[in-house]
Design an enzyme around this catalytic site. Sequence first.
Site, PDB file in Angstrom:
ATOM      1  N   ASP A 118       0.821  -1.206   0.000  1.00  0.00           N
ATOM      2  CA  ASP A 118       0.000   0.000   0.000  1.00  0.00           C
ATOM      3  C   ASP A 118       0.856   1.258   0.000  1.00  0.00           C
ATOM      4  O   ASP A 118       1.392   1.651   1.039  1.00  0.00           O
ATOM      5  CB  ASP A 118      -0.904  -0.028   1.255  1.00  0.00           C
ATOM      6  CG  ASP A 118      -1.767   1.211   1.356  1.00  0.00           C
ATOM      7  OD1 ASP A 118      -2.344   1.448   2.436  1.00  0.00           O
ATOM      8  OD2 ASP A 118      -1.858   1.950   0.362  1.00  0.00           O
ATOM      9  N   SER A 282      -1.372  16.132 -11.669  1.00  0.00           N
ATOM     10  CA  SER A 282      -1.568  15.819 -13.094  1.00  0.00           C
ATOM     11  C   SER A 282      -2.109  17.089 -13.751  1.00  0.00           C
ATOM     12  O   SER A 282      -3.107  17.644 -13.278  1.00  0.00           O
ATOM     13  CB  SER A 282      -2.597  14.686 -13.240  1.00  0.00           C
ATOM     14  OG  SER A 282      -3.077  14.646 -14.581  1.00  0.00           O
TER      15      SER A 282
HETATM   16  C1  LIG Z   1     -11.412  -3.461   1.764  1.00  0.00           C
HETATM   17  N1  LIG Z   1     -11.370  -3.223   3.188  1.00  0.00           N
HETATM   18  C2  LIG Z   1     -10.229  -3.821   3.890  1.00  0.00           C
HETATM   19  C3  LIG Z   1      -8.970  -3.325   3.273  1.00  0.00           C
HETATM   20  C4  LIG Z   1      -8.182  -3.991   2.392  1.00  0.00           C
HETATM   21  C5  LIG Z   1      -7.075  -3.145   2.134  1.00  0.00           C
HETATM   22  C6  LIG Z   1      -7.295  -2.033   2.882  1.00  0.00           C
HETATM   23  O1  LIG Z   1      -6.468  -1.003   2.992  1.00  0.00           O
HETATM   24  C7  LIG Z   1      -6.781   0.186   2.390  1.00  0.00           C
HETATM   25  C8  LIG Z   1      -8.079   0.555   2.116  1.00  0.00           C
HETATM   26  C9  LIG Z   1      -8.290   1.807   1.523  1.00  0.00           C
HETATM   27  C10 LIG Z   1      -7.184   2.617   1.265  1.00  0.00           C
HETATM   28  N2  LIG Z   1      -5.935   2.212   1.529  1.00  0.00           N
HETATM   29  C11 LIG Z   1      -5.723   1.011   2.096  1.00  0.00           C
HETATM   30  O2  LIG Z   1      -8.456  -2.108   3.571  1.00  0.00           O
END
Ligand SMILES: CNCc1ccc(Oc2cccnc2)o1
Length: 413
Positions: A118, A282
């Site tokens: 992430d 952008s």
């Molecule tokens: C989909 N909900 C659980 C989940 C999976 C990954 C994440 O993490 C995130 C969600 C939104 C933005 N950034 C990271 O949450």
Amino acid sequence: MPSTAFLLAGLAATGALASPLAHPRVGTAVGQSLSVEQVRNAQFAGRHGPFALAKAYIKYGAPVPGDLSAAVARLLQELGLDKRATGSVVATPAQYDAEYLSPVSIGTPAQTLMLDFDTGSSDLWVFSSETPKSSVQGQTVYNPSKSSTAKKLSGATWKISYGDGSSSSGSVYTDKVTIGGLSVSNVAVESAQKVSREFTAEADLDGLLGLAFSSINTVQPTQQKTFFDMAKPSLDSAVFTADLKYGKAGKYNFGYIDDSAYNGSLTYTAVDSSNGWWMFTSPGYAVGSGTLDSTSITGIADTGTTLLLVPSSVVTTYYKQIRNARYDSSQAGYVFPCSTSLPSFTYAVGNSQIVIPGKYINFAPVDSAGSSCFGGIQSDEGIGFSIFGDVALKAAFVVFDGSQSPRLGFASK
Ligand SMILES: CNCc1ccc(Oc2cccnc2)o1
């Protein structure tokens, strides 16, 4: 490529530049005489004039002259001492490309978990032996007590919440983390003692690996570094790349740029990391074959967010082009008939452009009937900035350059 001075300093530190005979053992004083035994320096990189000469310059803090520096660089290359670490790992999409999961090995012996890389957050957290059993439904857990290299970070805690309302929190260990052949010791591994129900519901996701800036890591009282920041000193180059794909596995690489993975050239654009994210602007966008609208879009490159979230004016302009597209308040987003042929969406990066094919913008059916589908482009209303999530990033090869002046590179593929 690390600088010659950096490599030399490193070699000097290892004793590789020291003389072949080093580390004299303290002799025994007999009467007035002293005998000193010398042992071979196993780490000695061999008899090389340039090393010996450069060592003297380093020792007295004098700048290494250009030609000597070049001679040393050549020698380092010949001896393979300039090789640094790199890593490469597959990124497998979950349902509807909602997220991409990559194998990460933690501890000794290795415990391999599937983590969501992430670039929008900076905590590496995992389901663990400390996660309540009722909250673990199919996930693989990390058990620090089974790792000989795990160390409890005494008194440390973490707590994080994400844009979709999910959250988690817990305690902290440090341990060895290996991604695609790249091993880093003493990385902060955050053990979940609480996870929200959204995470419990995702059996395939065992945690997240944050790749935003360490300035937004949530560990208290002592903030911890991301895996990337911990890996940087060993990397050939202070970069990682994201090559996510539509409906199939992509790749994250660390420490190098695979020039065969993209078409044409990379266009780099400035990053404002003051809020801990890979934020860029952008300079414009286009819908379908339309001309570029010079409305700029400032947002973050976020592999952890599924969709492309942009200003409402841009969203309206896009869906205006689609017959039967409408805002469905029950879904809190734009939907359209699943059979719709969607226009592409183009976002500018510097003087170049990334085209998101229309099919990437059909995210998923909103109901089991599958008649109505949810759009991959939605509003960033209330967030304060836009989010270039997976829908946007999977149309590009993206370089996250974590050098002194961080920047983002984009290329079509
Ligand atoms: C989909 N909900 C659980 C989940 C999976 C990954 C994440 O993490 C995130 C969600 C939104 C933005 N950034 C990271 O949450």
